[in-house]
Each structure stands twice: as structure tokens, then as C-alpha cells.
Design a protein around this motif. Structure first.
Motif, PDB file in Angstrom:
ATOM      1  N   UNK A   1       0.828  -1.209   0.000  1.00 19.11           N
ATOM      2  CA  UNK A   1       0.000   0.000   0.000  1.00 19.11           C
ATOM      3  C   UNK A   1       0.868   1.267   0.000  1.00 19.11           C
ATOM      4  N   UNK A   2       1.968   1.252   0.729  1.00 20.63           N
ATOM      5  CA  UNK A   2       2.859   2.415   0.733  1.00 20.63           C
ATOM      6  C   UNK A   2       3.419   2.666  -0.654  1.00 20.63           C
ATOM      7  N   UNK A   3       3.704   1.609  -1.403  1.00 25.67           N
ATOM      8  CA  UNK A   3       4.210   1.769  -2.772  1.00 25.67           C
ATOM      9  C   UNK A   3       3.168   2.404  -3.683  1.00 25.67           C
ATOM     10  N   UNK A   4       1.891   2.298  -3.285  1.00 28.57           N
ATOM     11  CA  UNK A   4       0.801   2.875  -4.069  1.00 28.57           C
ATOM     12  C   UNK A   4       0.391   4.252  -3.547  1.00 28.57           C
ATOM     13  N   UNK A   5       1.233   4.824  -2.700  1.00 32.16           N
ATOM     14  CA  UNK A   5       1.018   6.203  -2.258  1.00 32.16           C
ATOM     15  C   UNK A   5       0.201   6.370  -0.995  1.00 32.16           C
ATOM     16  N   UNK A   6      -0.113   5.252  -0.305  1.00 34.79           N
ATOM     17  CA  UNK A   6      -0.900   5.342   0.921  1.00 34.79           C
ATOM     18  C   UNK A   6       0.024   5.675   2.097  1.00 34.79           C
ATOM     19  N   UNK A   7      -0.360   6.670   2.866  1.00 33.97           N
ATOM     20  CA  UNK A   7       0.427   7.038   4.038  1.00 33.97           C
ATOM     21  C   UNK A   7      -0.069   6.230   5.239  1.00 33.97           C
ATOM     22  N   UNK A   8       0.862   5.501   5.877  1.00 33.93           N
ATOM     23  CA  UNK A   8       0.514   4.636   7.010  1.00 33.93           C
ATOM     24  C   UNK A   8       1.398   5.018   8.193  1.00 33.93           C
ATOM     25  N   UNK A   9       0.764   5.352   9.307  1.00 34.30           N
ATOM     26  CA  UNK A   9       1.503   5.716  10.518  1.00 34.30           C
ATOM     27  C   UNK A   9       1.277   4.672  11.603  1.00 34.30           C
ATOM     28  N   UNK A  15      -1.453  -0.884  16.559  1.00 41.02           N
ATOM     29  CA  UNK A  15      -2.387   0.171  16.159  1.00 41.02           C
ATOM     30  C   UNK A  15      -1.772   1.029  15.062  1.00 41.02           C
ATOM     31  N   UNK A  16      -2.474   1.128  13.928  1.00 42.53           N
ATOM     32  CA  UNK A  16      -1.976   1.877  12.773  1.00 42.53           C
ATOM     33  C   UNK A  16      -3.035   2.847  12.269  1.00 42.53           C
ATOM     34  N   UNK A  17      -2.570   3.899  11.639  1.00 37.60           N
ATOM     35  CA  UNK A  17      -3.448   4.902  11.035  1.00 37.60           C
ATOM     36  C   UNK A  17      -3.178   4.929   9.530  1.00 37.60           C
ATOM     37  N   UNK A  18      -4.231   4.740   8.740  1.00 42.54           N
ATOM     38  CA  UNK A  18      -4.134   4.772   7.278  1.00 42.54           C
ATOM     39  C   UNK A  18      -4.812   6.056   6.792  1.00 42.54           C
ATOM     40  N   UNK A  19      -4.064   6.869   6.094  1.00 42.13           N
ATOM     41  CA  UNK A  19      -4.596   8.146   5.630  1.00 42.13           C
ATOM     42  C   UNK A  19      -4.973   8.039   4.157  1.00 42.13           C
ATOM     43  N   UNK A  20      -6.234   7.775   3.906  1.00 42.44           N
ATOM     44  CA  UNK A  20      -6.711   7.633   2.538  1.00 42.44           C
ATOM     45  C   UNK A  20      -7.014   8.979   1.903  1.00 42.44           C
ATOM     46  N   UNK A  21      -6.992   9.005   0.575  1.00 42.06           N
ATOM     47  CA  UNK A  21      -7.295  10.233  -0.163  1.00 42.06           C
ATOM     48  C   UNK A  21      -8.520  10.088  -1.051  1.00 42.06           C
ATOM     49  N   UNK A  28       1.739   5.588  -8.463  1.00 41.07           N
ATOM     50  CA  UNK A  28       3.095   5.052  -8.336  1.00 41.07           C
ATOM     51  C   UNK A  28       3.819   5.207  -9.668  1.00 41.07           C
ATOM     52  N   UNK A  29       5.134   5.018  -9.639  1.00 43.51           N
ATOM     53  CA  UNK A  29       5.912   5.073 -10.875  1.00 43.51           C
ATOM     54  C   UNK A  29       5.557   3.879 -11.758  1.00 43.51           C
ATOM     55  N   UNK A  30       5.664   4.077 -13.055  1.00 41.24           N
ATOM     56  CA  UNK A  30       5.368   3.020 -14.004  1.00 41.24           C
ATOM     57  C   UNK A  30       6.240   1.801 -13.730  1.00 41.24           C
ATOM     58  N   UNK A  31       5.622   0.623 -13.738  1.00 37.62           N
ATOM     59  CA  UNK A  31       6.302  -0.660 -13.509  1.00 37.62           C
ATOM     60  C   UNK A  31       6.848  -0.820 -12.089  1.00 37.62           C
ATOM     61  N   UNK A  32       6.235  -0.148 -11.140  1.00 44.38           N
ATOM     62  CA  UNK A  32       6.556  -0.395  -9.734  1.00 44.38           C
ATOM     63  C   UNK A  32       6.276  -1.866  -9.422  1.00 44.38           C
ATOM     64  N   UNK A  33       7.178  -2.514  -8.696  1.00 41.79           N
ATOM     65  CA  UNK A  33       7.026  -3.925  -8.358  1.00 41.79           C
ATOM     66  C   UNK A  33       6.256  -4.073  -7.052  1.00 41.79           C
ATOM     67  N   UNK A  34       5.170  -4.839  -7.087  1.00 45.85           N
ATOM     68  CA  UNK A  34       4.399  -5.172  -5.888  1.00 45.85           C
ATOM     69  C   UNK A  34       4.633  -6.649  -5.579  1.00 45.85           C
TER      70      UNK A  34
END
Length: 269
Positions: A1-9, A15-21, A28-34
Motif C-alpha cells: 500500500x505504501x508503494x501505491x502512495x498510501x500514508x501509514x503511521x 495500532x496503525x493509522x491509514x490516511x486515505x485520499x 506510483x511510478x510506471x512498472x513499480x514492483x508489488x
């Protein structure tokens, strides 16, 4: 998810916080590896999210075990939304996924795979129009429950469940408390059942009706298992599972139980 631009704290341990947009906000950059390692669930759900998200081109991969598992069914559904996979006619990782430029809702007849059903729901959220899922056999419904408070999803219950997703509708933020996994709890319960004078209390276990086939089967065959302190958390049923050593009768398990306890069949064998 972080590679896809999701901010996770990370707030603290567990306990985690996911900041969706909002819908369509993955980038993400073209051909980012997941790399999904050995997670088939993660691989299928993220494909559902990416297939209808604008301007996504990612390389999907996993470990040797995951790379042996066919992605044909999920690929065929995502292609209906307009997503493309390369190389063509290849159904095992590694693969390249290119998202649809103009995703439109589809009609999907679900099988027993809750992963593909959930991926279809997630893809439908970001597609134009309505996506309809016809469910002949009810499978795990965690995604539907998680989205229950949103007007984007509507479920008509009957002989066949019909799930309707209205695409492009903004989703409300949610707070989720993740309970104990019933499949993992089943292994501890089995050890207790088979050991003389044993008893165990498994605290705060998820007892969604689509997940407790093992407990129901064992109880029908003289197993001393009870659910106490039942309550609703994040639209899911949670309870403390009390287990005592039991003289279990020979198991006779019909196929109707498979969907609700497919991960627990090795224990019963």
C-alpha cells in the motif's frame, strides 16, 4: 500500500493509522514492483483496487509458492472492467497489470472464492455505474461488513445474495478493530479437545457465521465448545471461545461446510 502512495503511521504496537485520499487516489511510478510474498489474499484484493484506479501500471510478483497459484479467475474478472495483463494468456506471477482507462461496472456470478468476490467489490467501487454480484453460495463477507455503513453498497438477501455496488461514490472513513482469527483459533481448540483434562479460553475471536464451520462441526460431534461474551465490533461478531477436552465422535462432514471451514480441513483429516 505504501508503494501505491498510501500514508501509514504506526501509532503504537498493534495500532496503525491509514490516511486515505479517496477513490482513485493510488499512484506510483510506471512498472513499480508489488511483491506479495505468499499472500494470495493480498494479491487478489490489491488487483481489485488497482484494476479500476486511473494510470496504474505495476508488476505483480510473489514467492515460489504464490507463483504456482493460478490467477486466471481474478484476471478474467478484472479484464471485464477493462484492465489488461501482460504477457497475454499467462496466468501465473510475475505479471504486469495495466489499469482500465474507463472502467465500467459489470455483472459477476460469484463462485466460492471470497477473495475474487471482494476484489470485484473493490474494483466496482471505482468503476462507473453499477456492479452487481450474484452469490449462489454465501462465502466470507468481511468486505461487505466493512463497507456496510456506506451507501455505495447494497445487499439483497434471499435464495441468492445480490450485492450491488454504486461506483464513484465517496466512502466514509472507518475505525476497525481486528479480532482473533477463527482459523488460527481452531488449531488451539483442536489440541485442547484431544488432550485429557484440558480446557482453554480463546479471547476475542471472530465468529462470523461464514467462518466457524469447524466449531459447528465439532460441536455436532460431541465437542465441548461454547461462545461467551458475544458482542459486535466493527460490524463483526466477536466472542470468547471456551473449549474443553471431549470424546469426539467420528466426523461426517458434508460438502456444504467447505466454504465456512476450508482452512480447517487439515485439522479434521
Amino acid at each position: 500500500l505504501r508503494k501505491l502512495g498510501v500514508k501509514i503511521n504506526k501509532i503504537k504496537k498493534g495500532k496503525y493509522e491509514f490516511l486515505g485520499k479517496g477513490l482513485g487516489s493510488f499512484h506510483c511510478k510506471k512498472n513499480t514492483v508489488l511483491d506479495f510474498s505468499n499472500s494470495g489474499t493480498g494479491a487478489r484484493l490489491i488487483q481489485g483496487c488497482c484494476a479500476t484506479n486511473p494510470n496504474i501500471q505495476v508488476k505483480l510478483t510473489g514467492d515460489k509458492s504464490l507463483s504456482k497459484r493460478s490467477m486466471k479467475k481474478i484476471i478474467k474478472v478484472m479484464e471485464e472492467f477493462g484492465a489488461e495483463y501482460f504477457p497475454k494468456n499467462k496466468f501465473h506471477f510475475p505479471l504486469t497489470l495495466v489499469s482500465s482507462e474507463l472502467p465500467v461496472g459489470i455483472k459477476h456470478v460469484a463462485g466460492i472464492s471470497s477473495q475474487i468476490k471482494s476484489a470485484t467489490i473493490l474494483a466496482g467501487l471505482n468503476a462507473f455505474g453499477k456492479t452487481t454480484i450474484i452469490e449462489k453460495i454465501k462465502s466470507r463477507d468481511h468486505t461487505e461488513r466493512m463497507l456496510k455503513h456506506n451507501s455505495a453498497i447494497k445487499i439483497k438477501k434471499g435464495e441468492k445474495n445480490i450485492i450491488e455496488i454504486k461506483g464513484k461514490k465517496a466512502l466514509e472513513p472507518i475505525n476497525i478493530s481486528v479480532p482473533g482469527d477463527p482459523s488460527t483459533a481452531s488449531f488451539y481448540a483442536a489440541l485442547c479437545l484431544l488432550n485429557k483434562d484440558s480446557k482453554i479460553i480463546l479471547k476475542r475471536v471472530h465468529i462470523n457465521p461464514t467462518r466457524i464451520g469447524f466449531f459447528n462441526i465439532i460441536r455436532k460431534h460431541n465437542g465441548k465448545i461454547s461462545f461467551k461474551n458475544k458482542r459486535i465490533e466493527s460490524n463483526e461478531i466477536v466472542a470468547d471461545v471456551h473449549v474443553k477436552n471431549s470424546k469426539i465422535k467420528n466426523l461426517k462432514v458434508g460438502g456444504k461446510f467447505f466454504v465456512s471451514c476450508q482452512d480447517e480441513y487439515p485439522i479434521m483429516f
